[in-house]
Design a protein around this motif. Structure first.
Motif, PDB file in Angstrom:
ATOM      1  N   ASP A  93     -18.097  16.254 -21.701  1.00  0.00           N
ATOM      2  CA  ASP A  93     -18.006  15.613 -23.219  1.00  0.00           C
ATOM      3  C   ASP A  93     -17.702  13.767 -23.169  1.00  0.00           C
ATOM      4  OD1 ASP A  93     -19.388  14.205 -24.699  1.00  0.00           O
ATOM      5  OD2 ASP A  93     -19.154  15.417 -26.761  1.00  0.00           O
ATOM      6  N   MET A  94     -17.986  13.329 -22.164  1.00  0.00           N
ATOM      7  CA  MET A  94     -18.156  11.625 -22.104  1.00  0.00           C
ATOM      8  C   MET A  94     -17.482  10.633 -23.642  1.00  0.00           C
ATOM      9  SD  MET A  94     -19.491  10.389 -18.255  1.00  0.00           S
ATOM     10  CE  MET A  94     -20.918   9.768 -19.273  1.00  0.00           C
ATOM     11  N   GLU A  95     -18.464  11.128 -24.305  1.00  0.00           N
ATOM     12  CA  GLU A  95     -18.164  10.620 -25.962  1.00  0.00           C
ATOM     13  C   GLU A  95     -16.758  11.238 -26.684  1.00  0.00           C
ATOM     14  OE1 GLU A  95     -21.803  11.222 -27.927  1.00  0.00           O
ATOM     15  OE2 GLU A  95     -22.152   9.762 -27.080  1.00  0.00           O
ATOM     16  N   ILE A 115     -24.901  13.226 -16.245  1.00  0.00           N
ATOM     17  CA  ILE A 115     -26.772  12.849 -17.010  1.00  0.00           C
ATOM     18  C   ILE A 115     -26.598  12.907 -18.573  1.00  0.00           C
ATOM     19  CG2 ILE A 115     -29.190  14.409 -17.069  1.00  0.00           C
ATOM     20  CD1 ILE A 115     -27.963  16.032 -14.834  1.00  0.00           C
ATOM     21  N   GLY A 116     -26.581  11.580 -19.462  1.00  0.00           N
ATOM     22  CA  GLY A 116     -26.227  10.753 -20.403  1.00  0.00           C
ATOM     23  C   GLY A 116     -24.938  11.277 -21.066  1.00  0.00           C
ATOM     24  N   LYS A 117     -24.766  11.570 -21.763  1.00  0.00           N
ATOM     25  CA  LYS A 117     -23.402  11.702 -22.177  1.00  0.00           C
ATOM     26  C   LYS A 117     -22.638  12.708 -21.351  1.00  0.00           C
ATOM     27  CE  LYS A 117     -22.731  14.662 -26.154  1.00  0.00           C
ATOM     28  NZ  LYS A 117     -21.929  14.732 -27.047  1.00  0.00           N
ATOM     29  N   TRP A 118     -22.968  13.736 -20.750  1.00  0.00           N
ATOM     30  CA  TRP A 118     -22.192  15.326 -19.950  1.00  0.00           C
ATOM     31  C   TRP A 118     -21.551  14.423 -18.319  1.00  0.00           C
ATOM     32  CZ3 TRP A 118     -21.124  18.467 -23.435  1.00  0.00           C
ATOM     33  CH2 TRP A 118     -21.933  18.534 -24.634  1.00  0.00           C
ATOM     34  N   CYS A 119     -21.001  15.045 -18.196  1.00  0.00           N
ATOM     35  CA  CYS A 119     -20.360  14.909 -17.036  1.00  0.00           C
ATOM     36  C   CYS A 119     -20.553  16.420 -16.093  1.00  0.00           C
ATOM     37  CB  CYS A 119     -18.579  13.987 -16.882  1.00  0.00           C
ATOM     38  SG  CYS A 119     -18.644  13.977 -15.245  1.00  0.00           S
ATOM     39  N   GLY A 158     -14.179  12.979 -25.229  1.00  0.00           N
ATOM     40  CA  GLY A 158     -13.188  13.687 -24.003  1.00  0.00           C
ATOM     41  C   GLY A 158     -13.431  14.897 -24.128  1.00  0.00           C
ATOM     42  N   GLU A 159     -13.929  15.667 -24.421  1.00  0.00           N
ATOM     43  CA  GLU A 159     -13.863  17.540 -24.607  1.00  0.00           C
ATOM     44  C   GLU A 159     -14.300  17.886 -22.817  1.00  0.00           C
ATOM     45  OE1 GLU A 159     -15.354  22.070 -26.593  1.00  0.00           O
ATOM     46  OE2 GLU A 159     -16.146  19.637 -26.805  1.00  0.00           O
ATOM     47  N   CYS A 160     -13.300  18.864 -22.460  1.00  0.00           N
ATOM     48  CA  CYS A 160     -13.634  19.317 -20.982  1.00  0.00           C
ATOM     49  C   CYS A 160     -14.120  20.416 -21.055  1.00  0.00           C
ATOM     50  CB  CYS A 160     -12.405  18.838 -20.590  1.00  0.00           C
ATOM     51  SG  CYS A 160     -13.159  19.692 -18.534  1.00  0.00           S
ATOM     52  N   LYS A 161     -15.212  21.618 -20.408  1.00  0.00           N
ATOM     53  CA  LYS A 161     -15.096  22.710 -20.435  1.00  0.00           C
ATOM     54  C   LYS A 161     -15.551  23.207 -18.851  1.00  0.00           C
ATOM     55  CE  LYS A 161     -17.812  27.014 -22.914  1.00  0.00           C
ATOM     56  NZ  LYS A 161     -19.030  27.558 -23.321  1.00  0.00           N
ATOM     57  N   GLY A 162     -14.499  24.148 -18.622  1.00  0.00           N
ATOM     58  CA  GLY A 162     -14.659  24.487 -17.541  1.00  0.00           C
ATOM     59  C   GLY A 162     -13.863  25.685 -16.828  1.00  0.00           C
ATOM     60  N   GLU A 163     -14.816  26.107 -16.158  1.00  0.00           N
ATOM     61  CA  GLU A 163     -13.667  27.679 -15.690  1.00  0.00           C
ATOM     62  C   GLU A 163     -13.159  27.472 -13.696  1.00  0.00           C
ATOM     63  OE1 GLU A 163     -13.817  29.956 -17.293  1.00  0.00           O
ATOM     64  OE2 GLU A 163     -14.856  29.489 -18.459  1.00  0.00           O
ATOM     65  N   SER A 175     -15.259   6.319 -16.196  1.00  0.00           N
ATOM     66  CA  SER A 175     -16.036   4.755 -16.150  1.00  0.00           C
ATOM     67  C   SER A 175     -14.898   3.827 -15.447  1.00  0.00           C
ATOM     68  CB  SER A 175     -16.109   5.190 -17.682  1.00  0.00           C
ATOM     69  OG  SER A 175     -14.619   4.439 -18.062  1.00  0.00           O
ATOM     70  N   GLU A 176     -15.097   3.122 -16.145  1.00  0.00           N
ATOM     71  CA  GLU A 176     -14.185   1.871 -15.160  1.00  0.00           C
ATOM     72  C   GLU A 176     -12.667   2.028 -15.868  1.00  0.00           C
ATOM     73  OE1 GLU A 176     -15.278  -1.840 -15.611  1.00  0.00           O
ATOM     74  OE2 GLU A 176     -17.072  -1.851 -14.155  1.00  0.00           O
ATOM     75  N   LYS A 177     -12.261   2.493 -16.955  1.00  0.00           N
ATOM     76  CA  LYS A 177     -10.967   2.662 -17.530  1.00  0.00           C
ATOM     77  C   LYS A 177     -10.447   4.243 -17.977  1.00  0.00           C
ATOM     78  CE  LYS A 177     -12.237  -1.838 -20.616  1.00  0.00           C
ATOM     79  NZ  LYS A 177     -12.615  -1.820 -22.136  1.00  0.00           N
ATOM     80  N   GLU A 178     -11.750   4.787 -17.500  1.00  0.00           N
ATOM     81  CA  GLU A 178     -11.025   6.575 -17.932  1.00  0.00           C
ATOM     82  C   GLU A 178     -11.005   7.587 -16.437  1.00  0.00           C
ATOM     83  OE1 GLU A 178     -11.407  10.114 -21.441  1.00  0.00           O
ATOM     84  OE2 GLU A 178     -13.288   8.302 -20.913  1.00  0.00           O
ATOM     85  N   GLU A 179     -10.235   8.092 -16.472  1.00  0.00           N
ATOM     86  CA  GLU A 179     -10.188   8.760 -15.374  1.00  0.00           C
ATOM     87  C   GLU A 179      -9.692  10.727 -15.817  1.00  0.00           C
ATOM     88  OE1 GLU A 179      -8.037   8.711 -12.363  1.00  0.00           O
ATOM     89  OE2 GLU A 179      -9.080   7.187 -11.327  1.00  0.00           O
ATOM     90  N   ILE A 180     -10.514  11.988 -15.525  1.00  0.00           N
ATOM     91  CA  ILE A 180     -10.440  12.578 -15.805  1.00  0.00           C
ATOM     92  C   ILE A 180      -9.811  13.442 -14.452  1.00  0.00           C
ATOM     93  CG2 ILE A 180     -10.400  14.967 -16.901  1.00  0.00           C
ATOM     94  CD1 ILE A 180     -12.363  13.608 -18.458  1.00  0.00           C
ATOM     95  N   ASP A 181      -8.243  14.018 -14.437  1.00  0.00           N
ATOM     96  CA  ASP A 181      -7.568  14.626 -13.392  1.00  0.00           C
ATOM     97  C   ASP A 181      -7.658  16.138 -14.267  1.00  0.00           C
ATOM     98  OD1 ASP A 181      -6.020  12.639 -13.008  1.00  0.00           O
ATOM     99  OD2 ASP A 181      -4.453  12.598 -14.691  1.00  0.00           O
TER     100      ASP A 181
END
Length: 675
Positions: free
Chosen positions: A662-664, A629-633, A666-671, A646-652
């Motif tokens: 945050d796709m701009e 949604i927008g810049k957020w995954c 690259g920050e990842c927040k998670g639980e 994206s075509e060039k980026e994967e996050i494991d």
């Protein structure tokens, strides 16, 4: 010389009767001060409670009551001379009332408790009016109290439910005994102490607090300072975090095992503890600053999230689905909050007053307490915006979803299977339960069937999955649940934003031939239902947009039902009303899925014009659910996976859980899920 002597007398007077002097006297006789604080709290002498009492007085009290919190709320109503006169006039010579069934065998809503409540009402009135009433009238009331107490002492009534014998009755009568203490003779005092001896130290959580509080009243009647200290120690020992039952570290509350209990035991706990905070304030037994902070944090970091414009969240009622419970419980919480003001610092007191004002039924200002919070120890999410609130209740192999006790909640088996409620006014689900289809609780996925609703104690009643959790980031969040019970599996996720909730489900399947369905909403019909191409619907200030689904059904029905069917303490009485329902019927034979938006606080035009281009669902299956949604995954990951954003980026993602990226930046927040 005369002037000097007068001045000296004044100095001596102020020295003797200054606050410091009173404190010194209290130190010499702390029991007297605690008794006085107790009596003042019982009759609401605090000016902070006056506006609450005025508002409460305009609401007719319930006639059939079992919920202890509501019983104690009703004790806050001003007592009229007419009420007292009627109670005295209808009192039999033997001290009983003919309209009470003293042979009642119910385990919930036990009728003889009304006798105790009437004694308390009479003693409260007597205590407040004994200096102003004419002697003859005062004598009549006093005589009535003596006879009513005598009947109880002689009858020695016992309920089949231990709670009334050890907690409910001593809790009510103990207060009456303290208010009427100066008028009781020695024989009555000993009989009163015998009643209070039914309560002894023991049990856990709120039950422990109730029992210790009853022992405290006995200690005060006996003027036993050592027992008073022991009772206070037992009460204050429950002001801690992180035990199996009681206050959890996420500021939710558990009782009866790992089960969210905000509306039942939790409300009783915060109300009782705030009362004792007021009772012990200014005495050697006052709660410590740390203990007071825990209580105010439970209020502001826990309870504050679950009330909306004077209404209690359905997901926080637990098994107590009583009439007007959403209003009554919020009022009772406001009284508890007022009691906590006395021992709080100015900043905290200001926040408490804001909370009380925010949850006034007359408040129409935009909500200022906003954000997204997931109670990780209770599988419970709240989302608040300036215009609306949403709540989501789940269960896991760690958290019990619901309970059925004493014929309370006879049909609530599915109430923690992803129940999602949205509130704008606050009254959207007010007293709706008699008319509900209990398999269409908003948000849940289950079987379409006319079979009786299962009970929570049947085999496989708990959700057999640890993949339940949520992540919050400022004013948005994602919560996910793997549902796995009764042969049904579904991966469900909810993305909360400032304007809508995106609900997605995948891998929906079962080992049964019965049709599966996902309920979107079920509430009272308010006005017309608008629809467009079976994909967009609008009703009661709320829009619903289907992005991916099988057959969607939206209908209004004239429904009949009665409170007695799911809360056994009520007398049978059939009611009817118009109910709006919208749900998805899933295809058979292969795993199904869905995606839909809920737009609370919207209009028909906003629903019609809403653009969904910004919402991209990348994956929705048993491995993960990923949305951009927008810049957020937003991602709910159930197995170790890589997310291609994206075509060039994967996050494991190495650990299953919920994540916001945050796709701009690259920050990842998670639980991660608690596996």
């Amino acid at each position: 010389m005369k002037t000097f002597i007068q001045t000296l007398y004044l100095v001596l007077f102020f020295c003797l009767y200054s606050p410091m002097s009173l404190q010194a006297q209290a130190a010499d006789n702390p029991i007297a001060l605690i008794k006085q604080n107790y009596r003042n709290a019982l009759v609401n002498k605090s000016p902070d409670k006056a506006p609450l009492i005025k508002t409460l007085s305009a609401i007719p009290p319930e006639e059939e009551v079992s919920d202890q919190s509501v019983i104690e709320l009703q004790q806050q109503y001003p007592i009229s001379p007419e009420e007292v006169a009627l109670l005295v006039q209808t009192l039999d010579k033997n001290g009983s009332w003919t309209d009470i069934n003293y042979n009642d065998t119910k385990r919930s809503g036990w009728e003889p408790k009304k006798h105790a409540e009437r004694i308390l009402k009479l003693t409260k009135y007597y205590y407040q009016k004994k200096e102003t009433l004419p002697a003859a009238e005062l004598s009549q009331i006093k005589d009535g109290i003596h006879r009513a107490m005598g009947f109880w002492f002689d009858s020695r009534l016992v309920c089949k439910n231990w709670w009334y014998n050890e907690i409910g009755i001593p809790l009510t009568l103990g207060s009456a005994f303290l208010l009427f203490e100066q008028e009781m003779n020695e024989q009555e005092r000993q009989a009163a102490i015998e009643v209070m001896q039914n309560a002894k130290f023991g049990r856990t959580g709120q039950n422990k607090v109730w029992l210790a509080g009853n022992v405290l009243m006995r200690a005060l009647l006996q003027n036993d300072w050592e027992l008073v200290k022991e009772a206070q120690a037992a009460i204050s020992s429950e002001i801690v975090l992180g035990r199996e039952e009681g206050i959890k570290t996420d500021w939710s509350f558990h009782q009866h095992g790992p089960q969210q209990q905000f509306g039942n035991y939790g409300l009783a706990y915060i109300s009782n503890m705030s009362f004792y905070s007021e009772v012990f304030a200014g005495t050697p037994l006052a709660f410590s600053q740390e203990q007071q902070k825990i209580l105010t944090s439970l209020l502001l970091e826990g309870f504050q999230w679950i009330v909306w414009r004077g209404y209690w969240d359905v997901n926080a009622m637990n098994r107590q689905l009583f009439k007007n419970a959403d209003i009554d419980k919020t009022f009772y919480l406001s009284f508890a909050a007022s009691s906590l003001l006395k021992g709080s610092d100015p900043i905290t007191a200001g926040k408490i007053r804001e909370m009380i004002q925010r949850n006034s039924l007359s408040n129409t200002a935009p909500n200022t307490f906003v954000g997204n919070k997931h109670f990780s120890e209770s599988d419970y999410t709240l989302h608040r915006t300036p215009r609306w609130m949403a709540s989501l209740r789940m269960a896991s192999n760690r958290v019990i979803g619901t309970e059925l006790i004493n014929e309370d909640n006879l049909k609530g088996y599915y109430m923690a299977d992803g129940a999602l409620y949205t509130y704008i006014r606050g009254d959207e689900y007010h007293n709706i339960f008699p008319f509900w289809d209990w398999r269409r609780i908003p948000g849940i996925t289950t079987y379409e069937s006319n079979a009786p609703i299962p009970t929570p104690y049947q085999h496989n009643a708990r959700n057999q999955s640890s993949c339940v959790g949520g992540t919050s980031d400022r004013n948005s969040g994602i919560t996910a649940m793997q549902l796995n019970r009764n042969g049904l599996t579904a991966h469900k996720a909810w993305i909360f934003t400032e304007n809508y909730i995106l609900c997605i489900g995948g891998n929906i399947r079962s080992d049964s031939t019965a049709t599966l369905m996902t309920s979107i909403d079920q509430r009272f019909r308010r006005g017309k239902v608008w629809s467009c191409s079976d994909k967009r619907f609008f009703h009661d200030n709320t829009g619903y947009i289907l992005l991916q689904a099988d057959t969607c059904v939206a209908l209004t029905e004239r429904k009949q039902g009665q409170w007695h069917d799911f809360m056994g303490m009520y007398k049978p009485m059939m009611l009817e009303d118009d109910i709006f329902s919208i749900y998805i019927k899933h295809r058979k034979n292969k795993p199904a899925g869905y995606a839909y938006l809920v737009l609370p606080g919207s209009s028909k035009k906003q629903t019609q014009d809403f653009r969904t281009d910004d919402i991209r669902i990348l994956q929705n299956d048993e491995k993960m659910q990923v949305v951009i949604i927008g810049k957020w995954c937003y991602a709910a990951v159930y197995k170790e996976a890589s997310i291609r954003i994206s075509e060039k980026e994967e996050i494991d993602i190495a650990q299953p859980g919920t994540y916001i990226i945050d796709m701009e930046s690259g920050e990842c927040k998670g639980e991660p899920f608690i596996l």
